[in-house]
Design a protein around this motif. Structure first.
Motif, short mmCIF file in Angstrom:
data_model
loop_
_atom_site.label_atom_id
_atom_site.label_comp_id
_atom_site.label_asym_id
_atom_site.label_seq_id
_atom_site.Cartn_x
_atom_site.Cartn_y
_atom_site.Cartn_z
N GLU A 272 -12.29 -24.11 -12.93
CA GLU A 272 -13.21 -23.26 -13.72
C GLU A 272 -12.54 -21.92 -14.06
OE1 GLU A 272 -17.04 -22.68 -11.71
OE2 GLU A 272 -17.12 -20.64 -12.53
N ASN A 273 -11.82 -21.37 -13.09
CA ASN A 273 -11.26 -20.03 -13.28
C ASN A 273 -10.11 -19.99 -14.28
OD1 ASN A 273 -13.15 -19.13 -11.47
ND2 ASN A 273 -11.75 -18.94 -9.73
N ARG B 93 -13.64 -24.83 -8.57
CA ARG B 93 -13.67 -23.42 -9.03
C ARG B 93 -12.31 -22.95 -9.51
NH1 ARG B 93 -17.90 -23.19 -5.25
NH2 ARG B 93 -16.54 -22.65 -3.51
N GLN C 267 -0.64 -3.89 -8.59
CA GLN C 267 -1.73 -4.83 -8.27
C GLN C 267 -2.86 -4.04 -7.62
OE1 GLN C 267 -2.34 -8.30 -5.05
NE2 GLN C 267 -0.64 -8.72 -6.41
N SER D 68 -11.19 -21.42 -2.75
CA SER D 68 -10.81 -22.50 -1.83
C SER D 68 -11.29 -23.85 -2.37
CB SER D 68 -11.42 -22.23 -0.46
OG SER D 68 -12.81 -22.01 -0.62
N SER E 176 1.30 -1.89 -5.22
CA SER E 176 -0.09 -2.33 -5.12
C SER E 176 -0.92 -1.20 -4.51
CB SER E 176 -0.16 -3.59 -4.23
OG SER E 176 -1.48 -4.06 -4.15
N ARG F 118 -14.86 -10.17 -5.26
CA ARG F 118 -15.02 -10.99 -4.06
C ARG F 118 -16.29 -11.84 -4.11
NH1 ARG F 118 -11.97 -8.24 1.01
NH2 ARG F 118 -10.18 -9.38 0.24
N GLY F 119 -16.73 -12.17 -5.32
CA GLY F 119 -17.93 -13.00 -5.48
C GLY F 119 -19.22 -12.19 -5.51
N TRP G 44 0.86 -1.19 0.00
CA TRP G 44 0.00 0.00 0.00
C TRP G 44 0.89 1.24 0.00
CZ3 TRP G 44 -5.32 -0.04 -0.16
CH2 TRP G 44 -5.95 -1.26 0.12
N ILE H 176 -5.76 -12.44 -10.44
CA ILE H 176 -5.44 -13.42 -9.39
C ILE H 176 -6.70 -13.75 -8.58
CG2 ILE H 176 -2.96 -12.99 -9.19
CD1 ILE H 176 -3.60 -11.10 -6.79
N TYR I 245 -6.59 -7.68 -8.58
CA TYR I 245 -7.01 -8.47 -7.41
C TYR I 245 -8.51 -8.33 -7.24
CZ TYR I 245 -6.97 -4.52 -3.88
OH TYR I 245 -7.20 -3.38 -3.14
N1 LIG Z 1 -2.95 -6.33 -2.99
C1 LIG Z 1 -3.97 -6.20 -2.19
O1 LIG Z 1 -4.09 -5.24 -1.44
C2 LIG Z 1 -5.05 -7.25 -2.20
C3 LIG Z 1 -6.30 -6.96 -1.62
C4 LIG Z 1 -7.29 -7.93 -1.66
C5 LIG Z 1 -7.06 -9.17 -2.23
N2 LIG Z 1 -5.84 -9.41 -2.79
C6 LIG Z 1 -5.57 -10.75 -3.38
O2 LIG Z 1 -6.41 -10.99 -4.48
C7 LIG Z 1 -6.77 -12.37 -4.54
C8 LIG Z 1 -8.22 -12.52 -4.87
O3 LIG Z 1 -9.03 -11.55 -4.36
P1 LIG Z 1 -10.29 -11.79 -3.40
O4 LIG Z 1 -10.20 -13.07 -2.69
O5 LIG Z 1 -10.43 -10.53 -2.63
O6 LIG Z 1 -11.54 -11.78 -4.42
P2 LIG Z 1 -12.01 -12.65 -5.68
O7 LIG Z 1 -10.96 -13.54 -6.18
O8 LIG Z 1 -12.65 -11.67 -6.60
O9 LIG Z 1 -13.22 -13.49 -5.06
C9 LIG Z 1 -13.04 -14.55 -4.19
C10 LIG Z 1 -14.43 -15.05 -3.83
O10 LIG Z 1 -15.10 -15.54 -4.98
C11 LIG Z 1 -15.42 -16.91 -4.82
N3 LIG Z 1 -15.16 -17.59 -6.10
C12 LIG Z 1 -13.95 -17.84 -6.66
N4 LIG Z 1 -14.08 -18.43 -7.86
C13 LIG Z 1 -15.41 -18.56 -8.06
C14 LIG Z 1 -16.21 -19.10 -9.11
N5 LIG Z 1 -15.65 -19.63 -10.19
N6 LIG Z 1 -17.56 -19.09 -8.97
C15 LIG Z 1 -18.13 -18.57 -7.87
N7 LIG Z 1 -17.45 -18.02 -6.85
C16 LIG Z 1 -16.10 -18.04 -6.94
C17 LIG Z 1 -14.55 -17.42 -3.70
O11 LIG Z 1 -15.22 -18.41 -2.97
P3 LIG Z 1 -14.59 -19.89 -2.80
O12 LIG Z 1 -13.25 -19.72 -2.14
O13 LIG Z 1 -15.60 -20.58 -1.95
O14 LIG Z 1 -14.45 -20.47 -4.18
C18 LIG Z 1 -14.40 -16.18 -2.84
O15 LIG Z 1 -15.52 -16.01 -1.98
C19 LIG Z 1 -6.39 -12.97 -3.20
O16 LIG Z 1 -5.39 -13.92 -3.42
C20 LIG Z 1 -5.88 -11.82 -2.35
O17 LIG Z 1 -4.70 -12.13 -1.64
C21 LIG Z 1 -4.83 -8.49 -2.79
#
Ligand SMILES: NC(=O)c1ccc[n+]([C@@H]2O[C@H](COP(=O)([O-])OP(=O)(O)OC[C@H]3O[C@@H](n4cnc5c(N)ncnc54)[C@H](OP(=O)(O)O)[C@@H]3O)[C@@H](O)[C@H]2O)c1
Length: 193
Positions: free
Chosen positions: A157-158, A154, A79, A150, A58, A110-111, A29, A146, A105
């Motif tokens: 799928e991704n 999925r 990022q 879990s 980031s 976040r879904g 940050w 990214i 990111y």
């Molecule tokens: N640099 C930064 O400041 C920063 C900030 C935030 C996040 N990040 C990184 O970004 C990455 C991802 O971001 P994020 O976790 O915030 O959000 P995201 O990837 O947009 O969403 C994750 C959510 O979506 C669900 N999901 C994933 N694939 C899916 C699919 N195909 N169908 C339906 N639901 C699905 C996941 O549930 P399930 O796990 O149940 O599949 C989880 O609840 C993380 O590794 C994190 O470390 C970085």
């Protein structure tokens, strides 16, 4: 973010990961309390010492990037949160012009955006899921994503987004979904800068 702290944090990370270099090391940050010149000097030292191969940042806005680029240290990636509800077009353009890759990111919001009507319609048309449509939209813009999951299903799928392509009409419609909504906005964020 202070010079010595950056060096020590990297050493600690290398130890924990049991490796002697990192391909990419990010400033997580921006931090107004410490001058960016000081932090970038430490990042450059890590690069020159071979502990990291590339420097990234980031959560940097265009203004944060402009400040950091004044140090003349090469930044390869920024990022940031990036998905159809947060289509950061100006930031993307600025990064493109300066040879900085965008890493998205929370590419699925976040879904929270996966039930969007437009995404559902476009996903049905291609026989794909709305998550795949979001990831393909990013891919076609040259953005690395990214997504986090879990579930093994999925995760599979991704990554399965290379057997279809969004047409210009799809892309335009998805571009139009932007609402400037951030799902990640902690109190210390500096997005108004
Ligand atoms: N640099 C930064 O400041 C920063 C900030 C935030 C996040 N990040 C990184 O970004 C990455 C991802 O971001 P994020 O976790 O915030 O959000 P995201 O990837 O947009 O969403 C994750 C959510 O979506 C669900 N999901 C994933 N694939 C899916 C699919 N195909 N169908 C339906 N639901 C699905 C996941 O549930 P399930 O796990 O149940 O599949 C989880 O609840 C993380 O590794 C994190 O470390 C970085």
């Amino acid at each position: 973010m202070h010079y010595q702290d950056v060096l020590e944090a990297c050493e600690q990370t290398l130890k924990e990961l049991k490796t002697d270099y990192l391909d990419l090391y990010l400033i997580h940050w921006p931090n107004r309390i410490v001058a960016i010149e000081e932090t970038m000097k430490a990042m450059k030292k890590l690069l020159d010492d071979g502990l990291i191969r590339n420097i990234g940042v980031s959560n940097f806005t265009i203004n944060h990037l402009k400040d950091a680029l004044k140090t003349k240290v090469k930044i390869v990636a920024n990022q940031v949160e990036f998905h159809p509800y947060l289509y950061q077009e100006k930031l993307l353009e600025f990064c493109r012009q300066n040879g900085i890759a965008i890493i998205a990111y929370s590419p699925l919001g976040r879904g929270n955006i996966l039930k969007d009507d437009v995404l559902v319609r476009i996903a049905r048309k291609h026989n794909k899921t709305t998550a795949q449509v979001c990831l393909r939209w990013l891919y076609q813009k040259g953005i690395a994503a990214i997504p986090k999951s879990s579930s093994v299903e999925r995760l599979k799928e991704n990554i399965d987004i290379f057997d279809f392509s969004l047409d210009q009409k799809d892309v335009k419609e998805i571009d139009g979904l932007n609402r400037n909504i951030r799902f990640v906005n902690p109190v210390f964020s500096d997005f108004d800068y």
